[in-house]
Each structure stands twice: as structure tokens, then as C-alpha cells.
Design a protein around this motif. Structure first.
Motif, PDB file in Angstrom:
ATOM      1  N   VAL A 187       0.543   8.296 -11.552  1.00 18.03           N
ATOM      2  CA  VAL A 187       0.347   7.001 -10.879  1.00 18.03           C
ATOM      3  C   VAL A 187      -0.971   7.001 -10.115  1.00 18.03           C
ATOM      4  CG1 VAL A 187       1.254   5.512  -9.051  1.00 18.03           C
ATOM      5  CG2 VAL A 187       2.815   6.480 -10.738  1.00 18.03           C
ATOM      6  N   LEU A 188      -1.246   8.087  -9.411  1.00 19.75           N
ATOM      7  CA  LEU A 188      -2.500   8.158  -8.664  1.00 19.75           C
ATOM      8  C   LEU A 188      -3.710   8.144  -9.588  1.00 19.75           C
ATOM      9  CD1 LEU A 188      -1.569  10.762  -5.904  1.00 19.75           C
ATOM     10  CD2 LEU A 188      -1.998   8.326  -5.594  1.00 19.75           C
ATOM     11  N   ALA A 189      -3.596   8.794 -10.740  1.00 20.97           N
ATOM     12  CA  ALA A 189      -4.707   8.792 -11.687  1.00 20.97           C
ATOM     13  C   ALA A 189      -4.967   7.397 -12.228  1.00 20.97           C
ATOM     14  CB  ALA A 189      -4.409   9.770 -12.824  1.00 20.97           C
ATOM     15  N   VAL A 190      -3.893   6.671 -12.512  1.00 21.66           N
ATOM     16  CA  VAL A 190      -4.050   5.294 -13.014  1.00 21.66           C
ATOM     17  C   VAL A 190      -4.691   4.410 -11.952  1.00 21.66           C
ATOM     18  CG1 VAL A 190      -2.743   3.238 -13.699  1.00 21.66           C
ATOM     19  CG2 VAL A 190      -2.191   5.458 -14.703  1.00 21.66           C
ATOM     20  N   LEU A 191      -4.345   4.656 -10.693  1.00 27.77           N
ATOM     21  CA  LEU A 191      -4.903   3.849  -9.608  1.00 27.77           C
ATOM     22  C   LEU A 191      -6.318   4.274  -9.212  1.00 27.77           C
ATOM     23  CD1 LEU A 191      -1.767   3.485  -7.321  1.00 27.77           C
ATOM     24  CD2 LEU A 191      -2.737   1.781  -8.874  1.00 27.77           C
ATOM     25  N   GLY A 192      -6.790   5.392  -9.776  1.00 30.45           N
ATOM     26  CA  GLY A 192      -8.162   5.797  -9.523  1.00 30.45           C
ATOM     27  C   GLY A 192      -8.336   6.843  -8.441  1.00 30.45           C
ATOM     28  N   PHE A 193      -7.279   7.427  -7.965  1.00 27.23           N
ATOM     29  CA  PHE A 193      -7.362   8.468  -6.945  1.00 27.23           C
ATOM     30  C   PHE A 193      -7.353   9.839  -7.626  1.00 27.23           C
ATOM     31  CE2 PHE A 193      -5.228   4.875  -4.857  1.00 27.23           C
ATOM     32  CZ  PHE A 193      -6.108   4.660  -3.807  1.00 27.23           C
ATOM     33  N   GLY A 194      -8.484  10.213  -8.201  1.00 31.66           N
ATOM     34  CA  GLY A 194      -8.570  11.442  -8.990  1.00 31.66           C
ATOM     35  C   GLY A 194      -8.350  12.707  -8.188  1.00 31.66           C
ATOM     36  N   GLY A 195      -8.884  12.760  -6.982  1.00 27.57           N
ATOM     37  CA  GLY A 195      -8.725  13.959  -6.159  1.00 27.57           C
ATOM     38  C   GLY A 195      -7.279  14.208  -5.786  1.00 27.57           C
ATOM     39  N   PHE A 208      -1.831  16.876  -6.832  1.00 24.11           N
ATOM     40  CA  PHE A 208      -0.430  16.814  -7.239  1.00 24.11           C
ATOM     41  C   PHE A 208      -0.183  17.561  -8.545  1.00 24.11           C
ATOM     42  CE2 PHE A 208       0.146  13.572  -4.020  1.00 24.11           C
ATOM     43  CZ  PHE A 208       1.436  13.831  -3.594  1.00 24.11           C
ATOM     44  N   VAL A 209      -1.160  17.588  -9.441  1.00 23.63           N
ATOM     45  CA  VAL A 209      -1.024  18.389 -10.655  1.00 23.63           C
ATOM     46  C   VAL A 209      -0.974  19.869 -10.286  1.00 23.63           C
ATOM     47  CG1 VAL A 209      -2.208  19.124 -12.758  1.00 23.63           C
ATOM     48  CG2 VAL A 209      -2.041  16.701 -12.203  1.00 23.63           C
ATOM     49  N   GLY A 210      -1.793  20.281  -9.339  1.00 24.09           N
ATOM     50  CA  GLY A 210      -1.758  21.671  -8.868  1.00 24.09           C
ATOM     51  C   GLY A 210      -0.419  22.030  -8.245  1.00 24.09           C
ATOM     52  N   ILE A 211       0.128  21.110  -7.469  1.00 19.08           N
ATOM     53  CA  ILE A 211       1.448  21.326  -6.866  1.00 19.08           C
ATOM     54  C   ILE A 211       2.508  21.440  -7.955  1.00 19.08           C
ATOM     55  CG2 ILE A 211       3.249  20.220  -5.478  1.00 19.08           C
ATOM     56  CD1 ILE A 211       0.946  19.066  -3.743  1.00 19.08           C
ATOM     57  N   ALA A 212       2.429  20.595  -8.967  1.00 19.84           N
ATOM     58  CA  ALA A 212       3.403  20.640 -10.060  1.00 19.84           C
ATOM     59  C   ALA A 212       3.317  21.976 -10.801  1.00 19.84           C
ATOM     60  CB  ALA A 212       3.177  19.476 -11.017  1.00 19.84           C
ATOM     61  N   LYS A 213       2.101  22.463 -11.037  1.00 20.57           N
ATOM     62  CA  LYS A 213       1.938  23.757 -11.705  1.00 20.57           C
ATOM     63  C   LYS A 213       2.542  24.880 -10.872  1.00 20.57           C
ATOM     64  CE  LYS A 213      -2.383  22.937 -14.191  1.00 20.57           C
ATOM     65  NZ  LYS A 213      -3.798  23.356 -14.289  1.00 20.57           N
ATOM     66  N   LEU A 214       2.299  24.848  -9.584  1.00 20.96           N
ATOM     67  CA  LEU A 214       2.828  25.870  -8.686  1.00 20.96           C
ATOM     68  C   LEU A 214       4.360  25.851  -8.680  1.00 20.96           C
ATOM     69  CD1 LEU A 214       2.210  28.012  -6.487  1.00 20.96           C
ATOM     70  CD2 LEU A 214       2.370  26.145  -4.851  1.00 20.96           C
ATOM     71  N   LEU A 215       4.943  24.677  -8.553  1.00 23.47           N
ATOM     72  CA  LEU A 215       6.405  24.570  -8.544  1.00 23.47           C
ATOM     73  C   LEU A 215       7.008  25.024  -9.868  1.00 23.47           C
ATOM     74  CD1 LEU A 215       6.882  21.167  -6.706  1.00 23.47           C
ATOM     75  CD2 LEU A 215       7.441  23.437  -5.850  1.00 23.47           C
ATOM     76  N   PHE A 216       6.360  24.688 -10.970  1.00 24.44           N
ATOM     77  CA  PHE A 216       6.854  25.111 -12.275  1.00 24.44           C
ATOM     78  C   PHE A 216       6.793  26.626 -12.411  1.00 24.44           C
ATOM     79  CE2 PHE A 216       6.432  25.854 -16.871  1.00 24.44           C
ATOM     80  CZ  PHE A 216       7.618  25.256 -17.290  1.00 24.44           C
ATOM     81  N   GLY A 217       5.693  27.217 -11.961  1.00 20.64           N
ATOM     82  CA  GLY A 217       5.562  28.669 -12.003  1.00 20.64           C
ATOM     83  C   GLY A 217       6.615  29.375 -11.169  1.00 20.64           C
ATOM     84  N   ILE A 218       6.887  28.845  -9.985  1.00 20.15           N
ATOM     85  CA  ILE A 218       7.920  29.418  -9.122  1.00 20.15           C
ATOM     86  C   ILE A 218       9.282  29.293  -9.782  1.00 20.15           C
ATOM     87  CG2 ILE A 218       9.135  29.127  -6.928  1.00 20.15           C
ATOM     88  CD1 ILE A 218       6.421  28.333  -5.709  1.00 20.15           C
ATOM     89  N   ALA A 219       9.558  28.144 -10.385  1.00 16.36           N
ATOM     90  CA  ALA A 219      10.853  27.931 -11.035  1.00 16.36           C
ATOM     91  C   ALA A 219      11.053  28.895 -12.195  1.00 16.36           C
ATOM     92  CB  ALA A 219      10.973  26.488 -11.510  1.00 16.36           C
ATOM     93  N   ILE A 220      10.026  29.094 -13.023  1.00 14.13           N
ATOM     94  CA  ILE A 220      10.137  30.016 -14.151  1.00 14.13           C
ATOM     95  C   ILE A 220      10.313  31.447 -13.652  1.00 14.13           C
ATOM     96  CG2 ILE A 220       8.872  31.009 -16.108  1.00 14.13           C
ATOM     97  CD1 ILE A 220      10.049  28.250 -16.637  1.00 14.13           C
ATOM     98  N   THR A 221       9.578  31.832 -12.613  1.00 12.28           N
ATOM     99  CA  THR A 221       9.708  33.178 -12.053  1.00 12.28           C
ATOM    100  C   THR A 221      11.112  33.425 -11.518  1.00 12.28           C
ATOM    101  OG1 THR A 221       7.365  33.146 -11.455  1.00 12.28           O
ATOM    102  CG2 THR A 221       8.750  34.790 -10.368  1.00 12.28           C
ATOM    103  N   LEU A 222      11.649  32.463 -10.764  1.00 16.08           N
ATOM    104  CA  LEU A 222      13.010  32.609 -10.246  1.00 16.08           C
ATOM    105  C   LEU A 222      14.031  32.672 -11.373  1.00 16.08           C
ATOM    106  CD1 LEU A 222      12.959  30.239  -7.147  1.00 16.08           C
ATOM    107  CD2 LEU A 222      13.097  32.731  -7.160  1.00 16.08           C
TER     108      LEU A 222
END
Length: 61
Positions: free
Chosen positions: A14-22, A27-41
Motif C-alpha cells: 500500500v505504501l509503495a502504491v501511494l509513493g512512500f518508497g522509504g 516494512f519489507v525489511g520487517i517482513a523479511k525479519l519476521l519471516f526469518g524468525i518464524a522459520i528459525t523457530l
């Protein structure tokens, strides 16, 4: 954990569509981190479950 990663990806989209790239990149970094933690657990609990199953099987035999 996976649910939170998916929510973070939706927010990033949603933020990317609205033009808030940063913010979207954050949020993509947060999603990657959460996914990595979930797979590790998942892997840790899988190994612990297999070891506990062997221990119970050996105790019964």
C-alpha cells in the motif's frame, strides 16, 4: 509470526502504491525479519519435537 509478516508486506504494498518508497522498504525489511524468525523457530521446535518423540519411544520400549 507469519501473519505479522504478511501484514507487513500488505502495508508495504500500500505504501509503495501511494509513493512512500522509504517506508515501504522498511516494512519489507520487517517482513523479511519476521519471516526469518518464524522459520528459525519452526526448525528449532521441529528438532525438539523429534528428539522428544525419540525419548518417549525409548522410555516406553
Amino acid at each position: 509470526m507469519i501473519r505479522l509478516a504478511i501484514i507487513a508486506l500488505v502495508i508495504a504494498a500500500v505504501l509503495a502504491v501511494l509513493g512512500f518508497g522509504g517506508a515501504a522498504g522498511t516494512f519489507v525489511g520487517i517482513a523479511k525479519l519476521l519471516f526469518g524468525i518464524a522459520i528459525t523457530l519452526f526448525l528449532i521446535f521441529l528438532v525438539l519435537g523429534l528428539l522428544a518423540g525419540k525419548g518417549i519411544k525409548d522410555a516406553i520400549d
